[in-house]
Design a protein around this motif. Sequence first.
Motif, PDB file in Angstrom:
ATOM      1  N   ALA A  51      35.049  41.920  45.610  1.00  0.00           N
ATOM      2  CA  ALA A  51      35.859  42.208  44.053  1.00  0.00           C
ATOM      3  C   ALA A  51      35.646  41.489  42.905  1.00  0.00           C
ATOM      4  N   ALA A  52      34.728  40.824  43.075  1.00  0.00           N
ATOM      5  CA  ALA A  52      33.892  40.097  41.777  1.00  0.00           C
ATOM      6  C   ALA A  52      33.696  41.098  41.739  1.00  0.00           C
ATOM      7  N   GLY A  81      37.830  45.156  48.693  1.00  0.00           N
ATOM      8  CA  GLY A  81      38.035  44.492  48.004  1.00  0.00           C
ATOM      9  C   GLY A  81      38.186  45.012  46.895  1.00  0.00           C
ATOM     10  N   THR A  82      38.118  46.421  47.100  1.00  0.00           N
ATOM     11  CA  THR A  82      39.311  46.630  45.508  1.00  0.00           C
ATOM     12  C   THR A  82      40.783  46.389  45.831  1.00  0.00           C
ATOM     13  N   LEU A  83      40.999  46.053  46.375  1.00  0.00           N
ATOM     14  CA  LEU A  83      42.540  45.506  46.830  1.00  0.00           C
ATOM     15  C   LEU A  83      42.817  44.075  46.314  1.00  0.00           C
ATOM     16  N   ARG A  84      41.614  43.476  46.419  1.00  0.00           N
ATOM     17  CA  ARG A  84      41.331  41.869  45.671  1.00  0.00           C
ATOM     18  C   ARG A  84      41.101  41.608  44.299  1.00  0.00           C
ATOM     19  N   ALA A  85      40.778  42.569  44.124  1.00  0.00           N
ATOM     20  CA  ALA A  85      40.492  43.060  42.611  1.00  0.00           C
ATOM     21  C   ALA A  85      41.333  43.299  41.921  1.00  0.00           C
ATOM     22  N   GLY A  86      42.431  43.496  42.206  1.00  0.00           N
ATOM     23  CA  GLY A  86      43.333  44.279  41.441  1.00  0.00           C
ATOM     24  C   GLY A  86      43.469  45.459  41.578  1.00  0.00           C
ATOM     25  N   GLY A  87      42.894  46.452  42.212  1.00  0.00           N
ATOM     26  CA  GLY A  87      42.252  47.972  41.820  1.00  0.00           C
ATOM     27  C   GLY A  87      43.466  48.861  42.998  1.00  0.00           C
ATOM     28  N   ALA A  88      42.947  49.842  43.232  1.00  0.00           N
ATOM     29  CA  ALA A  88      43.279  50.809  43.718  1.00  0.00           C
ATOM     30  C   ALA A  88      42.970  51.769  44.606  1.00  0.00           C
TER      31      ALA A  88
END
Length: 507
Positions: A51-52, A81-88
Amino acid sequence: MDAATQLASDFAKLPDILRAHAVERGGKTAIVGEDGALTYAALDAAMDRIAAALQRDGLARGQAVAIVGAPSVAYAAVFLGTLRAGGAATPLAPGSTPEQLSSMIADCGAAHVFVDAGARAALAGQPISARIIELGSAAFDAWLAPEGARPTPVEIAPSDPFNIIYSSGTTGTPKGIVQSHAMRWAHIHRNAAAGFGDAVTMVATPLYSNTTLVVFLPTLGWGGTAVIMAKFDARRFLEMAEANRATHAMLVPVQYSRIMAIPDFDRFDLSSFRLKTCTSAPFSAALKADVCARWPGLLVEYYGMTEGGGTTILNCTANPTKLHSVGQPAEGHDIRLIDDDGREVPQGEMGEVVGRSPAMMNGYHGRPDATAAAEWHDAEGNRYIRHGDVGRFDEDGFLILMDRKKDLIISGGFNIYPSDLEAVLRTHPDVADCAVVGVPSETWGETPVGFFVARGDADAAAILADTNAKLGKTQRLADLIAVGELPRSAIGKILKRELRDQWKATA
């Protein structure tokens, strides 16, 4: 907030629940695969680093991150990790053609595409502007944020996109089905009684399939262990299930058929199983009965759509006289039947299935026209999703599917649209007209067969080979048959039922 409190709430976000599991049960194994294993603490740390790194690269809230490859622990970590970054998270079928993959990547707007070695080779030479990163490579390790990195917290709304799943298609761009965090939370939350907290779940279908996600996500959400198969093999499934003392599994009918056909099936110790589920394709009553008789634990069939709508549930073990049905509507799910004019049909009559529930797609990505066409509204204006199937309810409220309103073919648990195959077939210079229908297959449940009217002298085998070379692996025609003309109605509609009957008469 601890995991129990989140799981009891009206809405919770999976990345936050996984963080709580890492604190409360960090040493427990979360995911096992052929490329290793991760505890909840290690999964949480991997999600943070991914995510970072995505945020460092400028990932916007709700932006797609594409993933193409065989199921693996690394694949799962990038998805989460994509979800934690706010992505789809946007998982794409690696069996698609390179042109299809390129088209879907462009359509979803992904700036990152994570691939395995096979997918990287398939995409070589395609006009892709996104950054391509191979999972498990030195380049992936170098791309990751440093150990101990933490992403910037993202405020995720229930309506924010959780993932995009693409329908099949070979012409133009397949439709991207946008599913929200609220929809995925509904899938996790409704499984409170399914025992996923101490589950060992066999994940034997691809991670780009909704069939997989409806058990993979609840397993992790409730704190169980997911055992991922990179590629399904019936005997290997039984060996892994026995070795891991598996308790849960989601399989499509063709997988059940192959497993039950193993000559020494009965020698495997499957006594740890508590729940087996099935969805995605027609599941014969005889096969259901065989599974119930010889495989310990409950067998439950789910009928529904990737787009959402309504779901029916059939507890096969408890309803041996209803195995010809797909069960009754799930709690909180409203399923109705309508006629061609959009009016509800009387009890007992056939109609098109439409459904409404907390688990419904936002819509098709960038396709408001297709979204509107997939919807039906009742007199109060409530939104339903058209399932495209025709069925009727029996006197006990069990739904019996009669036929598919659309000509959808479900082969090995995957959807195939005949119009897509027909469009490719028509590009051949020796094909004047054509049609594709689904016919029964012992191996796949259904398989597509083409019929064509030749333009002059034509070699059916050569046309078949040319067409299949242009199709994805799951879409290829099993046969191509030359006919003098295609049967049509008075208004010019091809009568596909007559083609199926013709095939059955000669099979």
